[in-house]
Design a protein around this motif. Structure first.
Motif, PDB file in Angstrom:
ATOM      1  N   ASN A  32       0.816  -1.215   0.000  1.00 51.60           N
ATOM      2  CA  ASN A  32       0.000   0.000   0.000  1.00 51.60           C
ATOM      3  C   ASN A  32       0.849   1.263   0.000  1.00 51.60           C
ATOM      4  O   ASN A  32       0.372   2.338   0.358  1.00 51.60           O
ATOM      5  CB  ASN A  32      -0.923   0.006   1.229  1.00 51.60           C
ATOM      6  CG  ASN A  32      -1.961  -1.098   1.160  1.00 51.60           C
ATOM      7  OD1 ASN A  32      -2.481  -1.403   0.096  1.00 51.60           O
ATOM      8  ND2 ASN A  32      -2.255  -1.713   2.300  1.00 51.60           N
ATOM      9  N   ILE A  34       2.704   2.951  -2.712  1.00 49.72           N
ATOM     10  CA  ILE A  34       2.231   3.784  -3.823  1.00 49.72           C
ATOM     11  C   ILE A  34       1.695   2.829  -4.888  1.00 49.72           C
ATOM     12  O   ILE A  34       2.472   2.182  -5.589  1.00 49.72           O
ATOM     13  CB  ILE A  34       3.356   4.654  -4.429  1.00 49.72           C
ATOM     14  CG1 ILE A  34       4.023   5.517  -3.368  1.00 49.72           C
ATOM     15  CG2 ILE A  34       2.795   5.540  -5.540  1.00 49.72           C
ATOM     16  CD1 ILE A  34       5.200   6.315  -3.891  1.00 49.72           C
ATOM     17  N   ARG A  35       0.387   2.754  -5.034  1.00 49.51           N
ATOM     18  CA  ARG A  35      -0.201   1.767  -5.945  1.00 49.51           C
ATOM     19  C   ARG A  35      -0.473   2.315  -7.348  1.00 49.51           C
ATOM     20  O   ARG A  35      -0.827   1.557  -8.245  1.00 49.51           O
ATOM     21  CB  ARG A  35      -1.505   1.223  -5.358  1.00 49.51           C
ATOM     22  CG  ARG A  35      -1.296   0.140  -4.311  1.00 49.51           C
ATOM     23  CD  ARG A  35      -2.620  -0.443  -3.862  1.00 49.51           C
ATOM     24  NE  ARG A  35      -2.419  -1.616  -3.028  1.00 49.51           N
ATOM     25  CZ  ARG A  35      -2.460  -2.863  -3.464  1.00 49.51           C
ATOM     26  NH1 ARG A  35      -2.688  -3.101  -4.735  1.00 49.51           N
ATOM     27  NH2 ARG A  35      -2.269  -3.877  -2.649  1.00 49.51           N
ATOM     28  N   SER A  47       3.960  -0.978  -6.051  1.00 51.03           N
ATOM     29  CA  SER A  47       4.192  -0.352  -4.758  1.00 51.03           C
ATOM     30  C   SER A  47       5.462  -0.892  -4.113  1.00 51.03           C
ATOM     31  O   SER A  47       6.245  -0.145  -3.516  1.00 51.03           O
ATOM     32  CB  SER A  47       2.990  -0.591  -3.839  1.00 51.03           C
ATOM     33  OG  SER A  47       3.167   0.061  -2.601  1.00 51.03           O
ATOM     34  N   CYS A  50       8.551   0.636  -5.748  1.00 51.56           N
ATOM     35  CA  CYS A  50       8.827   1.996  -5.262  1.00 51.56           C
ATOM     36  C   CYS A  50       9.441   1.976  -3.870  1.00 51.56           C
ATOM     37  O   CYS A  50      10.426   2.674  -3.603  1.00 51.56           O
ATOM     38  CB  CYS A  50       7.539   2.819  -5.252  1.00 51.56           C
ATOM     39  SG  CYS A  50       6.909   3.216  -6.883  1.00 51.56           S
ATOM     40  N   GLN A  51       8.865   1.179  -2.976  1.00 51.62           N
ATOM     41  CA  GLN A  51       9.387   1.132  -1.617  1.00 51.62           C
ATOM     42  C   GLN A  51      10.807   0.583  -1.591  1.00 51.62           C
ATOM     43  O   GLN A  51      11.683   1.114  -0.904  1.00 51.62           O
ATOM     44  CB  GLN A  51       8.488   0.267  -0.725  1.00 51.62           C
ATOM     45  CG  GLN A  51       8.880   0.329   0.748  1.00 51.62           C
ATOM     46  CD  GLN A  51       8.642  -0.975   1.476  1.00 51.62           C
ATOM     47  OE1 GLN A  51       9.057  -2.038   1.018  1.00 51.62           O
ATOM     48  NE2 GLN A  51       7.967  -0.906   2.608  1.00 51.62           N
TER      49      GLN A  51
END
Length: 220
Positions: A32, A34-35, A47, A50-51
């Motif tokens: 959750n 950045i979806r 997501s 990105c993480q």
């Protein structure tokens, strides 16, 4: 593989739905983050990408900059009086950024697969405290052995060395910025053992993350 065979034969039972629930509730869950408006596993994957990339970026520059300041600036005369590595720093940073960006997409595939297919667990009571030291030994043996052979093959076969591994050895005067300076496929190949141990034998999630952090920090 012994655990998978035991599960197949019905000697043990792995509750993967429970593992998925524990995974979603774990602080490291990236689904959750950045979806990009995407649902399901695609959104979870993007997501996670990105993480993973942002975490790697923060860890790389935090450790490399602090180490560089301490050894190359503040205490250069004490530790490295004759080293002049300024020429290679920009090269190492460039390849580190390239590596982190592209490797993130590969690593995130494994991260998304872990709660669905691996033997990772989240409650110590599942296997007991006695299994913790055993899993530590198993992980170290598995990770170090396979990483050694991957690294050796990269040096043994000229094609692999020239196309992949030579990038890492280009810098003659290494600095903390050299730690991530790899071709993405080279770095991923050497990281696969660390990320896949949980598919071979059970390991606690927090212990798995601890090993990952130690391995990454050691490279700096």
């Amino acid at each position: 593989m012994i655990w998978y065979l035991a599960e197949l034969l019905g000697f043990i039972k792995v509750d993967r739905s429970k593992n998925m629930e524990e995974y979603v509730n774990h602080p490291s869950y990236a689904g959750n983050f950045i979806r990009f408006g995407m649902d399901g596993i695609v959104g979870e994957y993007l997501s996670t990408v990105c993480q993973t990339f942002l975490f790697a970026l923060a860890l790389y520059f935090t450790l490399s900059c602090s180490s560089y300041y301490y050894f190359f600036k503040k205490n250069k005369l004490l530790y490295l009086p004759k080293l002049n590595a300024k020429f290679y720093i920009f090269y190492d940073i460039k390849w580190s950024l390239i590596n982190m960006f592209f490797e993130t997409f590969l690593v995130s595939i494994i991260r998304v697969a872990q709660p669905r297919f691996s033997l990772m667990y989240y409650n110590i009571s599942d296997y007991g405290y006695w299994y913790i030291p055993i899993s530590i030994i198993l992980h170290i043996m598995y990770d170090e052995t396979l990483t050694y052979w991957v690294h050796r093959w990269l040096h043994t076969y000229p094609y692999l060395y020239i196309k992949l591994h030579r990038i890492h050895h280009f810098s003659k005067d290494i600095t903390p910025f050299s730690g991530f300076a790899f071709h993405p496929l080279d770095a991923f190949a050497q990281a696969v053992p660390m990320f896949t141990s949980c598919f071979i034998f059970p390991i606690h999630m927090n212990l798995f993350l601890f090993f990952g952090l130690c391995t990454t920090s050691w490279a700096m």
